[in-house]
Write a protein that holds these residues in place. Structure first.
Motif, PDB file in Angstrom:
ATOM      1  N   ILE A   1       0.842  -1.195   0.000  1.00  0.00           N
ATOM      2  CA  ILE A   1       0.000   0.000   0.000  1.00  0.00           C
ATOM      3  C   ILE A   1       0.881   1.251   0.000  1.00  0.00           C
ATOM      4  O   ILE A   1       0.594   2.227  -0.699  1.00  0.00           O
ATOM      5  CB  ILE A   1      -0.917   0.009   1.252  1.00  0.00           C
ATOM      6  CG1 ILE A   1      -1.941  -1.119   1.184  1.00  0.00           C
ATOM      7  CG2 ILE A   1      -1.587   1.361   1.414  1.00  0.00           C
ATOM      8  CD1 ILE A   1      -3.085  -0.894   0.224  1.00  0.00           C
TER       9      ILE A   1
ATOM     10  N   GLU B   1      -7.990  -7.821  -1.084  1.00  0.00           N
ATOM     11  CA  GLU B   1      -8.235  -6.738  -0.117  1.00  0.00           C
ATOM     12  C   GLU B   1      -7.395  -5.509  -0.470  1.00  0.00           C
ATOM     13  O   GLU B   1      -7.890  -4.370  -0.464  1.00  0.00           O
ATOM     14  CB  GLU B   1      -7.877  -7.247   1.282  1.00  0.00           C
ATOM     15  CG  GLU B   1      -7.975  -6.233   2.397  1.00  0.00           C
ATOM     16  CD  GLU B   1      -7.404  -6.775   3.707  1.00  0.00           C
ATOM     17  OE1 GLU B   1      -6.980  -5.947   4.527  1.00  0.00           O
ATOM     18  OE2 GLU B   1      -7.378  -8.008   3.895  1.00  0.00           O
TER      19      GLU B   1
ATOM     20  N   GLU C   1      -8.492  -1.741  -2.061  1.00  0.00           N
ATOM     21  CA  GLU C   1      -8.133  -0.447  -1.460  1.00  0.00           C
ATOM     22  C   GLU C   1      -7.466   0.479  -2.475  1.00  0.00           C
ATOM     23  O   GLU C   1      -7.851   1.644  -2.615  1.00  0.00           O
ATOM     24  CB  GLU C   1      -7.212  -0.651  -0.254  1.00  0.00           C
ATOM     25  CG  GLU C   1      -6.823   0.663   0.408  1.00  0.00           C
ATOM     26  CD  GLU C   1      -6.059   0.486   1.717  1.00  0.00           C
ATOM     27  OE1 GLU C   1      -5.394   1.453   2.132  1.00  0.00           O
ATOM     28  OE2 GLU C   1      -6.131  -0.611   2.307  1.00  0.00           O
TER      29      GLU C   1
END
Length: 236
Positions: A107, A148, A152
């Motif tokens: 991320i 997941e 995002e």
């Protein structure tokens, strides 16, 4: 020089023949397979030989090398993807060099890419790198967390998620097919969820030693370095 030229041409022809032969057996269209020439440590002259032999897509592992070779890719108007481990502090150099990054493995990195490409009014097409073998020595997202994380980062305006990439464990014989099959299943699962800003178009898996097995398990982009250019010279 001439010998090297013929070697690259012969090597490219051999890889193309492998793709044609495997696709023919599987009922796949060989034109759907992208053959990437991984030009890490290779000279501009060698890259030009590969281009003249029919390679139209390249991959570089390091931002600095991509910076040094960008003119040859611009000359022929050919794309070069960043495929190696990418540090966040190097992302700022990428927007003028490439709009494809294959090695997004966190991320944190996705956020920095989003920030730098938006700053340049650009969009980065990214592949999410999956650590399919759960190897501590390799980058990549845990296979169980991939969806997941993709969900995002699909919200980021400076990114467009185009698929998945992996570097599986080194295996004897065809044992690597197990990992490629896992990747293909993940690829199809995410594709079926129809998430906005996520287009599962590219499954980048398979290198010089195992691309035949990757093709058998659904890869549509193979990354071939030594299989095209021969042994790398790490002393340059």
């Amino acid at each position: 020089m001439m010998g090297n030229t013929y070697n690259i041409k012969d090597n490219v022809d051999r890889v193309k023949y492998d793709v044609f032969e495997i696709c023919s057996k599987l009922g796949r269209n060989p034109e759907d397979i992208q053959i990437m020439g991984v030009s890490k440590t290779k000279t501009v002259d060698e890259i030009e030989q590969a281009i003249k032999s029919g390679i139209t897509l390249f991959g570089e592992n390091k931002v600095q090398e991509l910076l040094q070779k960008t003119e040859i890719f611009k000359k022929y108007n050919l794309p070069c993807h960043l495929i190696g481990n990418l540090q966040t502090n190097k992302v700022k150099y990428l927007p003028p060099l490439t709009n494809y990054i294959q090695s997004v493995d966190s991320i944190k990195l996705a956020k920095e890419i989003d920030k730098q490409y938006q700053k340049n009014n650009a969009v980065a097409n990214i592949l999410v790198e999956v650590n399919v073998g759960d190897e501590k020595s390799k980058g990549g997202i845990d296979i169980s967390k991939t969806f997941e994380i993709i969900h995002e980062i699909s919200e980021y305006k400076g990114l467009s998620v185009k698929g998945l990439m992996c570097i599986p464990p080194i295996c004897e014989g065809d044992k690597v097919r197990h990992y490629f099959a896992q990747m293909y299943k993940l690829f199809i699962d995410i594709q079926s969820k129809n998430v906005d800003n996520v287009n599962m178009d590219i499954l980048s898996m398979g290198m010089s030693s195992d691309y035949r097995y990757a093709l058998m398990e659904g890869s549509n982009l193979i990354r071939v370095g030594q299989g095209i250019f021969g042994q790398r010279n790490y002393n340059i």
